[in-house]
Design an enzyme around this catalytic site. Structure first.
Site, PDB file in Angstrom:
ATOM      1  N   LYS A 116      -5.686 -14.183  17.545  1.00 14.23           N
ATOM      2  CA  LYS A 116      -6.801 -13.254  17.758  1.00 14.23           C
ATOM      3  C   LYS A 116      -8.053 -13.999  18.212  1.00 14.23           C
ATOM      4  O   LYS A 116      -8.796 -13.516  19.045  1.00 14.23           O
ATOM      5  CB  LYS A 116      -7.053 -12.421  16.500  1.00 14.23           C
ATOM      6  CG  LYS A 116      -5.957 -11.380  16.321  1.00 14.23           C
ATOM      7  CD  LYS A 116      -6.240 -10.338  15.281  1.00 14.23           C
ATOM      8  CE  LYS A 116      -5.100  -9.305  15.321  1.00 14.23           C
ATOM      9  NZ  LYS A 116      -4.966  -8.493  14.160  1.00 14.23           N
ATOM     10  N   LYS A 200       3.596  -9.571  20.731  1.00 16.43           N
ATOM     11  CA  LYS A 200       4.141  -8.462  19.954  1.00 16.43           C
ATOM     12  C   LYS A 200       3.489  -7.150  20.378  1.00 16.43           C
ATOM     13  O   LYS A 200       2.365  -7.151  20.906  1.00 16.43           O
ATOM     14  CB  LYS A 200       3.951  -8.695  18.460  1.00 16.43           C
ATOM     15  CG  LYS A 200       2.518  -8.618  17.962  1.00 16.43           C
ATOM     16  CD  LYS A 200       2.486  -8.554  16.428  1.00 16.43           C
ATOM     17  CE  LYS A 200       1.088  -8.186  15.940  1.00 16.43           C
ATOM     18  NZ  LYS A 200       1.017  -7.751  14.567  1.00 16.43           N
ATOM     19  N   LYS A 203      -1.386  -2.621  17.944  1.00 12.93           N
ATOM     20  CA  LYS A 203      -2.354  -1.525  18.057  1.00 12.93           C
ATOM     21  C   LYS A 203      -3.605  -1.965  18.783  1.00 12.93           C
ATOM     22  O   LYS A 203      -4.213  -1.200  19.522  1.00 12.93           O
ATOM     23  CB  LYS A 203      -2.823  -1.077  16.661  1.00 12.93           C
ATOM     24  CG  LYS A 203      -1.794  -0.472  15.781  1.00 12.93           C
ATOM     25  CD  LYS A 203      -2.510   0.134  14.570  1.00 12.93           C
ATOM     26  CE  LYS A 203      -1.636   0.071  13.336  1.00 12.93           C
ATOM     27  NZ  LYS A 203      -1.789  -1.203  12.593  1.00 12.93           N
TER      28      LYS A 203
HETATM   29  N1  AQP Z   1       5.414  -5.584  17.135  1.00 11.97           N
HETATM   30  C1  AQP Z   1       5.825  -5.502  15.892  1.00 11.97           C
HETATM   31  N2  AQP Z   1       7.129  -5.678  15.602  1.00 11.97           N
HETATM   32  C2  AQP Z   1       7.586  -5.575  14.319  1.00 11.97           C
HETATM   33  N3  AQP Z   1       6.780  -5.280  13.261  1.00 11.97           N
HETATM   34  C3  AQP Z   1       5.484  -5.096  13.513  1.00 11.97           C
HETATM   35  N4  AQP Z   1       4.437  -4.793  12.713  1.00 11.97           N
HETATM   36  C4  AQP Z   1       3.313  -4.723  13.453  1.00 11.97           C
HETATM   37  N5  AQP Z   1       3.579  -4.973  14.745  1.00 11.97           N
HETATM   38  C5  AQP Z   1       4.923  -5.200  14.823  1.00 11.97           C
HETATM   39  C6  AQP Z   1       4.560  -4.574  11.275  1.00 11.97           C
HETATM   40  O1  AQP Z   1       3.918  -3.354  10.973  1.00 11.97           O
HETATM   41  C7  AQP Z   1       3.395  -3.437   9.647  1.00 11.97           C
HETATM   42  C8  AQP Z   1       1.992  -2.902   9.637  1.00 11.97           C
HETATM   43  O2  AQP Z   1       1.181  -3.713  10.456  1.00 11.97           O
HETATM   44  P1  AQP Z   1      -0.394  -3.639  10.406  1.00 11.97           P
HETATM   45  O3  AQP Z   1      -0.863  -2.488  11.130  1.00 11.97           O
HETATM   46  O4  AQP Z   1      -0.888  -3.694   9.037  1.00 11.97           O
HETATM   47  O5  AQP Z   1      -0.857  -4.999  11.003  1.00 11.97           O
HETATM   48  P2  AQP Z   1      -0.524  -5.766  12.260  1.00 11.97           P
HETATM   49  O6  AQP Z   1       0.672  -6.611  12.028  1.00 11.97           O
HETATM   50  O7  AQP Z   1      -1.742  -6.502  12.587  1.00 11.97           O
HETATM   51  O8  AQP Z   1      -0.152  -4.634  13.321  1.00 11.97           O
HETATM   52  P3  AQP Z   1      -0.720  -4.373  14.723  1.00 11.97           P
HETATM   53  O9  AQP Z   1      -0.141  -3.101  15.175  1.00 11.97           O
HETATM   54  O10 AQP Z   1      -0.513  -5.530  15.609  1.00 11.97           O
HETATM   55  O11 AQP Z   1      -2.243  -4.138  14.480  1.00 11.97           O
HETATM   56  P4  AQP Z   1      -3.483  -4.933  14.990  1.00 11.97           P
HETATM   57  O12 AQP Z   1      -3.334  -4.935  16.474  1.00 11.97           O
HETATM   58  O13 AQP Z   1      -4.628  -4.113  14.504  1.00 11.97           O
HETATM   59  O14 AQP Z   1      -3.433  -6.292  14.398  1.00 11.97           O
HETATM   60  C9  AQP Z   1       3.489  -4.893   9.222  1.00 11.97           C
HETATM   61  O15 AQP Z   1       4.565  -5.033   8.307  1.00 11.97           O
HETATM   62  C10 AQP Z   1       3.798  -5.631  10.481  1.00 11.97           C
HETATM   63  O16 AQP Z   1       4.632  -6.747  10.248  1.00 11.97           O
END
Ligand code: AQP
Length: 335
Positions: A116, A200, A203
């Site tokens: 990030k 990955k 969001k």
């Molecule tokens: N691409 C992915 N593949 C598999 N698992 C994923 N997770 C997130 N992206 C993938 C899993 O979703 C759960 C919730 O994630 P989160 O929203 O708390 O945090 P994150 O990992 O930071 O997800 P994002 O969507 O990428 O959000 P941002 O962009 O805000 O950081 C977790 O169990 C994660 O492993």
């Protein structure tokens, strides 16, 4: 086995935007499928999202929509405790204790932080929370003395950090915390972006074409798959050649959406091309998401229901969180 004897599970999701297929396949579907096996605590990680969402109206809306989506995906409030992290000050109190015990080097090593950081060029816009996030996450997990943390592969390092921190605390202050284990399902542990398979699905990535939001309209879903990155080969086969990561991603999503095995899928596409696969995965995803989207609409229209579920969840979570925090405060000499 009684509820109390089942292994305890804690996991969370941030209300930082619409839930996407990566969240669903990597984590949420596992939460739903294993509800009977475990004693479940699922948290809306709203304080974590403060690193990216700085608008009260948006935060309020995201939190509620995320709860509705989790319920629509099949989280059952009878079998699982669902709560907002920010409603329990125990999380932030323990997070401070853990921040004080976290070596800076451990935090700076975190891949998500480095990733990030590399996207943010203005130092002024980088919040300290991005660095200290794992200490809050450790508090989230350890407050519930969770045995297991079902997450996507991207979270593996943070769970290891949590274990190390728990061991460090136990070492310094005496046995206090259960050391939790990450539970990562191999098949869809990581769902890459549709436009850049090296990253990955996420969001917060500004490229919306890289992710399928669970609320995307059917035509949008189909279009995103049509535009997905593939390669210059032709045969539709499951291959771990890094050059074919885009194809493997689409095939893995198709497999998850249809429940078909790999041999059946490869046979289905003999003599066909990537275009056919993209149409098929689009249709299968639309069909899979249709009942979830309908249930989401129904829940969102039921005004009092979400609050009722979350009030009850906070009460049930608080019982455990308070007990752990009291124990910690005694160990560190604050009581
Ligand atoms: N691409 C992915 N593949 C598999 N698992 C994923 N997770 C997130 N992206 C993938 C899993 O979703 C759960 C919730 O994630 P989160 O929203 O708390 O945090 P994150 O990992 O930071 O997800 P994002 O969507 O990428 O959000 P941002 O962009 O805000 O950081 C977790 O169990 C994660 O492993």
């Amino acid at each position: 086995m009684s509820e109390q004897e089942k292994p305890r599970v804690l996991s969370g999701i941030q209300p930082s935007g619409s839930m996407h297929l990566g969240n669903y396949l990597g984590a949420i579907r596992n939460w739903v499928d294993d509800q009977d096996k475990y004693n479940n605590y699922f948290m809306i990680a709203d304080y974590h999202s403060l690193n990216t969402i700085r608008n009260g109206t948006e935060m309020r809306r995201n939190r509620k929509e995320l709860v509705a989506m989790l319920l629509a995906c099949g989280i059952d409030p009878e079998r699982s405790v669902l709560f907002y992290q920010s409603e329990l000050p125990e999380h932030t109190e323990l997070a401070w204790i853990f921040t004080s015990l976290s070596p800076l080097g451990w935090l700076e090593r975190m891949t998500q932080y480095k990733d990030k950081m590399s996207r943010l060029t203005e130092t002024a816009s980088i919040s300290t929370g991005l660095l200290t996030y794992p200490a809050l996450q450790a508090a989230d997990i350890l407050l519930y003395q969770a045995d297991l943390v079902p997450v996507g592969a991207d979270q593996r390092q943070h769970i290891e950090f949590t274990r190390d921190l728990a061991a460090r605390f136990n070492n310094i202050f005496g046995e206090t915390f259960v050391l939790p284990k990450a539970e990562i399902r191999k098949e869809v542990a990581n769902v890459p972006s549709l436009t850049n398979p090296a990253k990955k699905m996420s969001k917060s990535n500004p490229d919306g074409n890289g992710r399928i939001d669970l609320l995307d309209q059917p035509n949008v879903i189909k279009k995103k798959f049509k535009r997905a990155t593939t390669d210059s080969f032709r045969d539709v086969v499951f291959s771990d050649d890094p050059e074919r990561a885009g194809l493997l991603n689409i095939l893995s999503i198709y497999k998850a959406m249809t429940g078909k095995d790999e041999a059946t899928i490869e046979a289905e596409f003999v003599g066909k091309g990537y275009g056919d696969l993209k149409v098929a995965v689009g249709e299968a995803t639309v069909a899979h998401l249709e009942p979830i989207q309908a249930e989401y609409k129904r829940i969102m229209a039921d005004k009092g229901y979400i609050k009722e579920v979350m009030d009850d969840g906070a009460d049930r979570a608080r019982r455990i969180a308070r007990k752990t925090l009291r124990k910690v405060r005694r160990k560190i000499g604050m009581e």
